[in-house]
Design a protein around this motif. Sequence first.
Motif, mmCIF file in Angstrom:
data_model
loop_
_atom_site.group_PDB
_atom_site.id
_atom_site.type_symbol
_atom_site.label_atom_id
_atom_site.label_comp_id
_atom_site.label_asym_id
_atom_site.label_seq_id
_atom_site.Cartn_x
_atom_site.Cartn_y
_atom_site.Cartn_z
ATOM 1 N N LEU A 1 78.031 -0.099 -55.818
ATOM 2 C CA LEU A 1 77.784 1.430 -55.695
ATOM 3 C C LEU A 1 78.823 1.966 -56.745
ATOM 4 N N LEU A 2 80.097 1.466 -56.264
ATOM 5 C CA LEU A 2 81.246 2.039 -57.188
ATOM 6 C C LEU A 2 81.054 1.799 -58.535
ATOM 7 N N THR A 3 80.812 0.541 -58.996
ATOM 8 C CA THR A 3 80.722 0.488 -60.355
ATOM 9 C C THR A 3 79.403 1.064 -60.978
ATOM 10 N N LYS A 4 78.424 1.278 -60.466
ATOM 11 C CA LYS A 4 77.169 2.168 -60.926
ATOM 12 C C LYS A 4 77.580 3.449 -61.013
ATOM 13 N N ALA A 5 78.278 4.047 -60.156
ATOM 14 C CA ALA A 5 78.735 5.669 -60.377
ATOM 15 C C ALA A 5 79.940 5.386 -61.440
ATOM 16 N N ALA A 6 80.721 4.511 -61.782
ATOM 17 C CA ALA A 6 81.586 4.828 -62.579
ATOM 18 C C ALA A 6 81.068 4.599 -64.093
ATOM 19 N N VAL A 7 80.293 3.566 -64.127
ATOM 20 C CA VAL A 7 79.477 3.394 -65.435
ATOM 21 C C VAL A 7 78.537 4.656 -65.919
ATOM 22 N N THR B 1 85.041 -3.974 -64.882
ATOM 23 C CA THR B 1 86.201 -4.668 -64.603
ATOM 24 C C THR B 1 87.176 -3.919 -63.725
ATOM 25 N N TYR B 2 87.747 -2.652 -64.335
ATOM 26 C CA TYR B 2 88.922 -1.996 -63.368
ATOM 27 C C TYR B 2 88.340 -1.646 -62.037
ATOM 28 N N MET B 3 86.928 -1.193 -61.995
ATOM 29 C CA MET B 3 86.519 -1.052 -60.882
ATOM 30 C C MET B 3 86.454 -2.177 -59.823
ATOM 31 N N MET B 4 86.227 -3.281 -60.218
ATOM 32 C CA MET B 4 86.387 -4.473 -59.493
ATOM 33 C C MET B 4 87.672 -4.599 -58.943
ATOM 34 N N ARG B 5 88.618 -4.493 -59.622
ATOM 35 C CA ARG B 5 90.002 -4.699 -59.113
ATOM 36 C C ARG B 5 90.659 -3.480 -58.237
ATOM 37 N N ALA B 6 90.062 -2.200 -58.580
ATOM 38 C CA ALA B 6 90.325 -1.209 -57.548
ATOM 39 C C ALA B 6 89.527 -1.283 -56.256
ATOM 40 N N SER B 7 88.314 -1.835 -56.209
ATOM 41 C CA SER B 7 87.609 -1.844 -54.976
ATOM 42 C C SER B 7 88.353 -2.991 -53.997
ATOM 43 N N GLU B 8 88.826 -3.802 -54.697
ATOM 44 C CA GLU B 8 89.474 -5.109 -53.924
ATOM 45 C C GLU B 8 90.676 -4.384 -53.234
ATOM 46 N N LYS B 9 91.669 -3.734 -53.873
ATOM 47 C CA LYS B 9 92.750 -2.890 -53.086
ATOM 48 C C LYS B 9 92.171 -2.133 -52.147
ATOM 49 N N LEU B 10 90.849 -1.320 -52.369
ATOM 50 C CA LEU B 10 90.606 -0.572 -51.411
ATOM 51 C C LEU B 10 90.161 -1.065 -49.987
ATOM 52 N N ARG B 11 89.344 -2.361 -50.267
ATOM 53 C CA ARG B 11 89.225 -3.080 -49.227
ATOM 54 C C ARG B 11 90.381 -3.807 -48.395
ATOM 55 N N VAL C 1 90.247 4.041 -63.862
ATOM 56 C CA VAL C 1 89.330 4.406 -62.882
ATOM 57 C C VAL C 1 90.414 4.814 -61.683
ATOM 58 N N LEU C 2 89.854 5.817 -60.901
ATOM 59 C CA LEU C 2 90.780 6.292 -59.832
ATOM 60 C C LEU C 2 89.922 6.647 -58.713
ATOM 61 N N LEU C 3 90.310 5.976 -57.560
ATOM 62 C CA LEU C 3 89.458 6.003 -56.174
ATOM 63 C C LEU C 3 90.042 7.436 -55.507
ATOM 64 N N LEU C 4 89.270 8.504 -55.128
ATOM 65 C CA LEU C 4 90.039 9.469 -54.573
ATOM 66 C C LEU C 4 89.399 9.697 -52.996
ATOM 67 N N ASN C 5 89.966 10.777 -52.247
ATOM 68 C CA ASN C 5 89.171 11.064 -50.975
ATOM 69 C C ASN C 5 89.474 9.955 -49.995
ATOM 70 N N CYS D 1 94.412 3.584 -58.218
ATOM 71 C CA CYS D 1 94.367 3.597 -59.586
ATOM 72 C C CYS D 1 94.188 2.239 -60.401
ATOM 73 N N CYS D 2 93.316 2.073 -61.241
ATOM 74 C CA CYS D 2 93.380 0.895 -61.910
ATOM 75 C C CYS D 2 93.216 1.266 -63.526
ATOM 76 N N SER D 3 94.086 1.000 -64.282
ATOM 77 C CA SER D 3 94.281 1.629 -65.784
ATOM 78 C C SER D 3 94.869 0.426 -66.543
ATOM 79 N N ARG D 4 94.197 0.223 -67.762
ATOM 80 C CA ARG D 4 94.403 -0.685 -68.604
ATOM 81 C C ARG D 4 94.398 -0.209 -70.031
ATOM 82 N N MET D 5 95.350 -0.785 -70.936
ATOM 83 C CA MET D 5 95.218 -0.551 -72.438
ATOM 84 C C MET D 5 94.193 -1.679 -72.826
ATOM 85 N N PHE D 6 93.382 -1.559 -73.743
ATOM 86 C CA PHE D 6 92.597 -2.694 -74.178
ATOM 87 C C PHE D 6 93.314 -3.483 -75.394
#
Length: 426
Positions: free
Chosen positions: A324-330, A272-282, A348-352, A251-256
């Motif tokens: 791909l993750l960013t396009k799907a999220a946006v 931006t949050y998906m960028m960080r989440a995908s870094e953790k994923l990889r 943004v929450l990466l599942l499964n 999960c990557c979650s932030r207050m604006f």
Amino acid sequence: MTERPPPVFGLIDCNSFYASCERVFRPDLARVPIVVLSNNDGCVIARSYDAKPFVKMGAPYFQIKHTLKQHGIVAFSSNYALYGDLSERVMTLIESMVPAVEVYSIDEAFVDLMGIADLNALGRRIRSQVLRCTGIPVGVGIAHTKTLAKLANHTAKRLQAQTGGVVNICDPFKRDWVLRNTDVSEVWGVGRRMKLHLDAMGIKTAMDLAKTDPWALRKNFSVVIEKTARELAGTPCLELDEPDPPKQEICCSRMFGKRLTELPPIKEAVATYMMRASEKLRAQGSLCKKIRVSIRTGMFNPEEAKFANGVVVDLPYPTDDVRLLTKAAVDALERVYRSGFKYSKAEVLLLNLCQPGEYTDDLFAEFQPAEATRVMAVMDQINGRWGRGTLRAASVPSNPAWGMRREMMSQSFTTRLDQLWTVHCC
């Protein structure tokens, strides 16, 4: 038959870690009290020892500005990039000096000290080496159980002038002295509610808890407090943990930094949050099959309309490709966004999640192209060497207007080339 010697644990804990990180590159603050604030400079989340008498943990910053100024206390916005990098350096040093390490938190590590001849000398060497190489002061507690090692560490920091920051209570006489002179509330795992229950039973000190019938504690409370009592009495119940398995969700979650009403800046935030989440994923070598994107308004201002919504999206194939993750999220964000609201947060929450080769698809199912895997590897290598965000998706801004308020943030001295420490010669 030779009796097996008892295990020996050490706990190495950084002193006032966030505040100590801020002092590493600011020697002028060596004797100045410091507090560190939460996201958007909301409340106090860390204090140096000399700031604790004047500021409570969790105190809202806007309420204590006058107090800070009155006592000469310096406030910093949280700089997690700096803290994370210095933590990694501390843990790497510790790992080079002991047989095994369990990183317990960003500023704590349990270590296996079995077979070490001079435990006190090793504790002093660890403390000296970490301070010399990173500038971070640490306390070292040594004992035959993890709970006692925690207690020894607490004593090492509480009585630093007398102990030099290292306390070894493998000796029963020293162990009993620490137990008698430590309030039960300082025992690892004893929270505020549990302390009230223990007080009602006449259990005031760590020694009282160590002498209490563990079966009665298990019956009245839980197996956790039973193990705590046994460990205080010198019976090991907790082992050094193995490295954590890969996470099943990320999960990557932030207050604006300010309320957002338009869709474009919220898209930037989600990217931006998906960028960080995908870094953790990889980083853990996983692939993602599904994502969830959500946004919400502030929930506590009675004058603002409330709204929260989220959507789950299946991906065409398991992937770690940020594009791909960013396009799907946006695209998903467009489905949940509603105009007319003041949004305060996105998530943004990466599942499964799965490891490569752990999933089975039919013969005609799509799969991530090898070129995408290579592109992600190159991007991670570049960002690992030159700093996070050096190479990023075009939808991720470098300095967004909606970013968290960090008006008092120190420089990223160790993770950004443009913010390296500079020394001016006269």
